[in-house]
Design an enzyme around this catalytic site. Structure first.
Site, PDB file in Angstrom:
ATOM      1  N   GLY A  74       0.820  -1.207   0.000  1.00 35.69           N
ATOM      2  CA  GLY A  74       0.000   0.000   0.000  1.00 35.69           C
ATOM      3  C   GLY A  74       0.854   1.257   0.000  1.00 35.69           C
ATOM      4  O   GLY A  74       0.521   2.249  -0.659  1.00 35.69           O
ATOM      5  N   THR A  75       1.945   1.202   0.716  1.00 35.93           N
ATOM      6  CA  THR A  75       2.845   2.353   0.787  1.00 35.93           C
ATOM      7  C   THR A  75       3.357   2.708  -0.614  1.00 35.93           C
ATOM      8  O   THR A  75       3.325   3.876  -1.020  1.00 35.93           O
ATOM      9  CB  THR A  75       4.030   2.028   1.724  1.00 35.93           C
ATOM     10  N   SER A 201      -3.910  -2.777  -0.398  1.00 36.17           N
ATOM     11  CA  SER A 201      -2.816  -3.618   0.068  1.00 36.17           C
ATOM     12  C   SER A 201      -3.377  -4.989   0.440  1.00 36.17           C
ATOM     13  O   SER A 201      -4.333  -5.078   1.214  1.00 36.17           O
ATOM     14  CB  SER A 201      -2.149  -2.981   1.282  1.00 36.17           C
ATOM     15  N   HIS A 203      -2.388  -7.481   2.312  1.00 39.46           N
ATOM     16  CA  HIS A 203      -2.360  -8.059   3.668  1.00 39.46           C
ATOM     17  C   HIS A 203      -3.450  -7.503   4.582  1.00 39.46           C
ATOM     18  O   HIS A 203      -3.642  -7.994   5.691  1.00 39.46           O
ATOM     19  CB  HIS A 203      -0.969  -7.954   4.300  1.00 39.46           C
ATOM     20  N   CYS A 327       2.473   1.355  12.945  1.00 36.14           N
ATOM     21  CA  CYS A 327       3.696   1.963  12.438  1.00 36.14           C
ATOM     22  C   CYS A 327       4.320   2.925  13.430  1.00 36.14           C
ATOM     23  O   CYS A 327       5.485   3.260  13.324  1.00 36.14           O
ATOM     24  CB  CYS A 327       3.414   2.696  11.130  1.00 36.14           C
TER      25      CYS A 327
HETATM   26  C1  LIG Z   1      -1.731  -0.588   6.188  1.00 33.92           C
HETATM   27  C2  LIG Z   1      -2.050   0.692   5.502  1.00 33.92           C
HETATM   28  C3  LIG Z   1      -1.190   1.238   4.536  1.00 33.92           C
HETATM   29  C4  LIG Z   1       0.145   0.639   4.212  1.00 33.92           C
HETATM   30  O1  LIG Z   1       0.050  -0.566   3.516  1.00 33.92           O
HETATM   31  P1  LIG Z   1       1.362  -1.497   3.438  1.00 33.92           P
HETATM   32  O2  LIG Z   1       1.010  -2.564   2.472  1.00 33.92           O
HETATM   33  O3  LIG Z   1       1.597  -2.014   4.819  1.00 33.92           O
HETATM   34  O4  LIG Z   1       2.472  -0.621   2.955  1.00 33.92           O
HETATM   35  C5  LIG Z   1      -1.570   2.389   3.905  1.00 33.92           C
HETATM   36  N1  LIG Z   1      -2.730   3.000   4.194  1.00 33.92           N
HETATM   37  C6  LIG Z   1      -3.581   2.517   5.108  1.00 33.92           C
HETATM   38  C7  LIG Z   1      -4.860   3.212   5.369  1.00 33.92           C
HETATM   39  C8  LIG Z   1      -3.271   1.345   5.801  1.00 33.92           C
HETATM   40  O5  LIG Z   1      -4.110   0.879   6.720  1.00 33.92           O
END
Ligand SMILES: *Cc1c(COP(=O)(O)O)cnc(C)c1O
Length: 404
Positions: A74-75, A201, A203, A327
């Site tokens: 997601g990042t 994302s 996961h 985080c």
């Molecule tokens: C977990 C999360 C992310 C980051 O996703 P990753 O795959 O861990 O990098 C970004 N935005 C939101 C709202 C999230 O909950």
């Protein structure tokens, strides 16, 4: 690793990989391990499975499969959307976002600001809600992109994405939304939402860590963030994480199939948890507006105590929950999301997030409801100094070495 029963109430941090997802993933580690870019059948067969996964992920959000770019997380998806908007419109150097984005956006925008971009972090009110009129007024002639989180990972508060998208479109400004928290919880339709780009994302929807996607609407100007091979039709270099992408596709099916369970049974569990705690523990308050909100998230402050101590005692009872976002765990800063809502530092530090999911049962909620009230009572009976000593002792536990 210990095999004791885990009571998992931290589904906004990550989710259990669904058994049916593991099942489709494994053959891509053991048998079908070819490179999807290879010309021979052993590679192109793999590519074909990846394209099926792309169709499934597209179906989850009502996109065209050609609008889906697989990323590593997601990042990366969030960073890519903003990076692309800046490099395709070099004359525009302003980014309009909010103060309650995931750190993936906040930190990236802060980095861009240091490199000379202008960034506006829009405030939210005490309920965590955004003033859409203020957003409209804050769009400048040099605004390259507006990026707003769909559903907040800490409070579950939902922003009016359709309204913001319409507003951005009327002003001719690109709009991206971080929708990482929404699959399986909200019905997603990029066409009716009207967004230019959207991040997910895997996961967070019962697939493995290390794969995400960026939806980029057809005809939206686009430049890759990772530059390399011609993968993803030239939009993201790097050999695709095939096994996890196949898993992501299966999880997308699952998210559609469990949408109803999440909005009925899981919502009822969350409501019972939240209402019982507010009723039975004095000085317990909800953070963020009640609605519109994700059906699985409860963010509660317990007056007079620090969340860190609560989480420590919950952990000893096998219960996983969190304070703020994962985080920022380990830092003593109160959550910037709650602080942006105008909560005092003490109230923000006393907030615990419980995020439920499709695998939670009524018995698990009963267990939490039995364990938590005595924990709060015990902590309140301690002096602040005693509590601080307890937490400090826990903090003093050496972290496992990174490269052991
Ligand atoms: C977990 C999360 C992310 C980051 O996703 P990753 O795959 O861990 O990098 C970004 N935005 C939101 C709202 C999230 O909950």
């Amino acid at each position: 690793m210990s095999q004791r029963k885990i009571y998992y109430f931290d589904n906004n941090a990550t989710t259990r990989v669904a058994p049916e997802v593991v099942e489709v993933l494994l053959p891509f580690l053991t048998e079908h391990w070819g490179n999807p870019s290879s010309a021979y059948r052993f590679g192109s067969d793999v590519a074909r499975h990846m394209e099926v996964a792309r169709e499934k992920c597209a179906a989850l959000i009502n996109a065209d499969p050609r609008e889906i770019i697989f990323t590593s997380c997601g990042t990366e998806s969030n960073n890519t959307a903003i990076h692309s908007a800046l490099v395709t419109q070099p004359a525009k150097r302003h980014i309009l976002t909010t103060a309650v984005e995931h750190s993936a956006n906040i930190k990236f925008c802060q980095t861009l600001a240091k490199r000379g971009n202008a960034v506006t972090f829009l405030p939210v009110d005490s309920m965590g809600e955004l003033d859409v009129h203020l957003l409209a007024e804050s769009i400048r002639p040099d605004t390259a992109i507006v990026s707003a989180i769909y559903a907040n990972n800490e409070t579950g508060v939902i922003f009016p994405i359709e309204e913001i998208a319409a507003l951005c479109r009327a002003k001719g400004v690109l709009f991206h939304t971080d929708a990482v928290q929404t699959p399986g919880k909200l019905k997603l339709d990029v066409k009716s939402l009207g967004v230019d780009s959207l991040s997910l994302s895997a996961h967070k929807l019962h697939a493995p860590k290390g794969v995400g996607l960026l939806y980029a609407r057809k005809n939206t100007p686009y430049q890759p963030y990772l530059v390399g091979g011609g993968q993803e039709r030239g939009r993201r270099g790097g050999t695709e994480n095939v096994a996890n992408i196949v898993a992501f596709g299966r999880a997308a099916d699952l998210a559609l199939a469990t949408l109803n369970d999440e909005n009925t049974r899981v919502r009822a569990l969350r409501d019972r948890l939240e209402e019982t705690l507010i009723r039975s523990i004095s000085g317990t308050v909800r953070n963020g507006s009640k609605e519109p909100r994700l059906p699985n998230t409860a963010n509660l402050s317990f007056d007079g105590i620090e969340a860190e101590a609560v989480l420590l005692l919950l952990d000893q009872a096998g219960i996983c929950a969190s304070s703020g976002s994962a985080c920022t765990t380990g830092s003593l800063e109160p959550s910037y999301v709650l602080t942006a809502m105008g909560l005092s530092s003490a109230r923000a530090r006393s907030s615990v997030r419980f995020s439920l999911g499709i695998y939670n049962t009524a018995e698990e909620v009963d267990h939490l409801l039995k364990e938590l009230p005595p924990i709060i009572a015990k902590l309140r009976a301690m002096s602040p100094a005693e509590r601080e000593a307890k937490v400090a002792a826990h903090r003093g536990v050496p972290k496992p070495a990174l490269f052991s």
